[in-house]
Structures are given as C-alpha cells and as structure tokens.
Design an enzyme around this catalytic site. Sequence first.
Site, PDB file in Angstrom:
ATOM      1  CE  LYS A  13     -60.283  12.535   6.702  1.00  0.00           C
ATOM      2  NZ  LYS A  13     -59.817  12.969   5.355  1.00  0.00           N
ATOM      3  NE  ARG A  87     -53.918  11.214   8.063  1.00  0.00           N
ATOM      4  CZ  ARG A  87     -54.750  12.210   8.348  1.00  0.00           C
ATOM      5  NH1 ARG A  87     -55.444  12.195   9.463  1.00  0.00           N
ATOM      6  NH2 ARG A  87     -54.896  13.219   7.507  1.00  0.00           N
ATOM      7  NE  ARG A 126     -58.278  21.698   3.898  1.00  0.00           N
ATOM      8  CZ  ARG A 126     -58.175  20.418   4.272  1.00  0.00           C
ATOM      9  NH1 ARG A 126     -59.213  19.772   4.796  1.00  0.00           N
ATOM     10  NH2 ARG A 126     -57.037  19.768   4.116  1.00  0.00           N
ATOM     11  NE  ARG A 160     -54.896  21.648   6.860  1.00  0.00           N
ATOM     12  CZ  ARG A 160     -55.529  20.492   7.037  1.00  0.00           C
ATOM     13  NH1 ARG A 160     -56.826  20.472   7.347  1.00  0.00           N
ATOM     14  NH2 ARG A 160     -54.897  19.344   6.923  1.00  0.00           N
ATOM     15  NE  ARG A 171     -52.448  16.567   3.996  1.00  0.00           N
ATOM     16  CZ  ARG A 171     -53.439  17.427   3.819  1.00  0.00           C
ATOM     17  NH1 ARG A 171     -53.296  18.454   3.016  1.00  0.00           N
ATOM     18  NH2 ARG A 171     -54.565  17.258   4.462  1.00  0.00           N
TER      19      ARG A 171
END
Length: 214
Positions: A13, A87, A126, A160, A171
């Site tokens: 996203k 969400r 990431r 992160r 998540r």
Amino acid sequence: MNILLFGPPGAGKGTQSAFLVEEFRMKHISTGDLFRAAIKGQTPLGVKAKSFMDKGQLVPDDVTIGMVREALAALGGQSFILDGFPRNVVQAQALDELLAELKLSMGKAIFLQVPEEVLVGRLSGRRTCKNCGAVYHLESKPPKAAGVCDQCGGAELLQRDDDKPEAIRTRLNIYAETTMPLKDYYKSKGKLAEVDGTGEVVGVYKRIKALLTA
Ligand code: ADP
Ligand code: AMP
C-alpha cells in the site's frame, strides 16, 4: 479523485501510494505513518499508540478516527489516498460519517490481493530509513549503496518492531479477522476494486492506474 487502498500488511500500500503521489499529486494519508511520526515526536498520541503498535495490535478506534478527522479536515481541496484506514467496520462507518460531515466524496476502495506466504517475506525483509521513512526491501528493493538511504543519505535503515516474527503473526491474524470483512462492506456499496498485488512493483502500479483512468 479520492481513493482508499487496503489489504493485508505488506501488500504494498505504501509503495503504491508513493507512485500515485508522484504522478497525481494526491495527499497520502497513512495512519501507520502518522502514528510513527507521532512516536518520533514523542507526542501524547505517539506515546499512546506505541504500546499497541509494537505488539502488532490496532490502536483504539477513537484515537485513530480522531487523527484521521484532523488529516481530512486539513486537506484544503487536495485529493487523497487513504492507506491503512479503515481497518475494521467501525472505522469504515466512521469514515463514511466523516466524509459526509466534511462534504468529501470517495471513489474506489482498492483491495491489494497478496497471498500470506508472500506477505511474510515482504514484511520480514522490509527496512525503513530512520530519518525520512523511505521504504526498502532486503531483496526486492535494496538501496543503491548498502545500508544508505537513496533519498536522504541517512545511514540507518531499520527493521520496524512490528515487522518481527511475533508481531507479524499478530498483524496477519488481526487483518484476517477485522480488515478482510471490509471487502464485503465496500462491495455492498459498489466501491470495491480488487487488484493483484503480486509481481513487479511497476506491474502492480499499472494495474492500479488502469483502474483509476478507466
Ligand atoms: P504496506 O504499506 O502494505 O504494509 P509496503 O509498501 O511497505 O506495504 O511493502 C512491504 C514491503 O514489500 C516493502 O519492503 C516493499 O519494498 C516490498 N514490496 C512492495 N511491493 C512489492 C512488490 N510488488 N514486489 C516485491 N516487494 C514489494
Ligand atoms: P501500517 O503502517 O499500516 O502497517 O500500520 C502500523 C501499525 O499502526 C498497525 O499495526 C497498528 O498498530 C497501527 N495502525 C495503523 N492504522 C491503523 C488503524 N486504521 N487502526 C488502528 N491501528 C492502526
């Protein structure tokens, strides 16, 4: 053109929003980025959000909705991409109310479809620039010079806390339980558009652009 990009964590996203911002000059409203900025600035909002985010849990709806209200109210006519909000269905209903209140309209809700095994690889690889927030991936998008941000020259490309294995699991579970039902929510409103989020970044962008310019 106001749109919403949604999908599982790691679907791309943020990556796709950066292309849209570049080409269409839209305002990128990412609730994750807003929370991370608040944490960096050590604001009361950041302090509140951090404990939830580090564990991979959702920040409470009232806090999140209040933050989005401020972001939408500050647009001043610029078109927007919402990324990471809503969400859950409570947030989606709140968004409808906010849009009506602020006399804004929203076009497509674009769902980025990516299978779970691909997501885990994307999230665990990431890396984010501590200084400017630019996003990299150890394999699919390494910086030109190892460990150095292409955009700002910052030398700290960090993982992160919520991209570590336990938080990733949390998540993905929360996504399946609370965010995936938004597909039905937007389908029933005739706004849902599904896009294959796998393959090359540029290929995904072409599919999104084709939808927006159709
Ligand atoms: P989201 O904002 O949905 O959580 P990101 O845009 O941050 O996802 O992407 C998650 C990770 O996957 C980043 O490291 C990014 O560089 C990488 N990525 C994004 N899109 C692709 C793609 N199409 N192919 C391979 N890697 C991708
Ligand atoms: P993201 O950058 O979109 O992956 O979001 C990172 C984290 O920020 C999430 O795991 C949540 O803890 C928090 N967050 C972002 N958007 C929301 C939202 N709409 N509602 C609740 N929490 C959110």
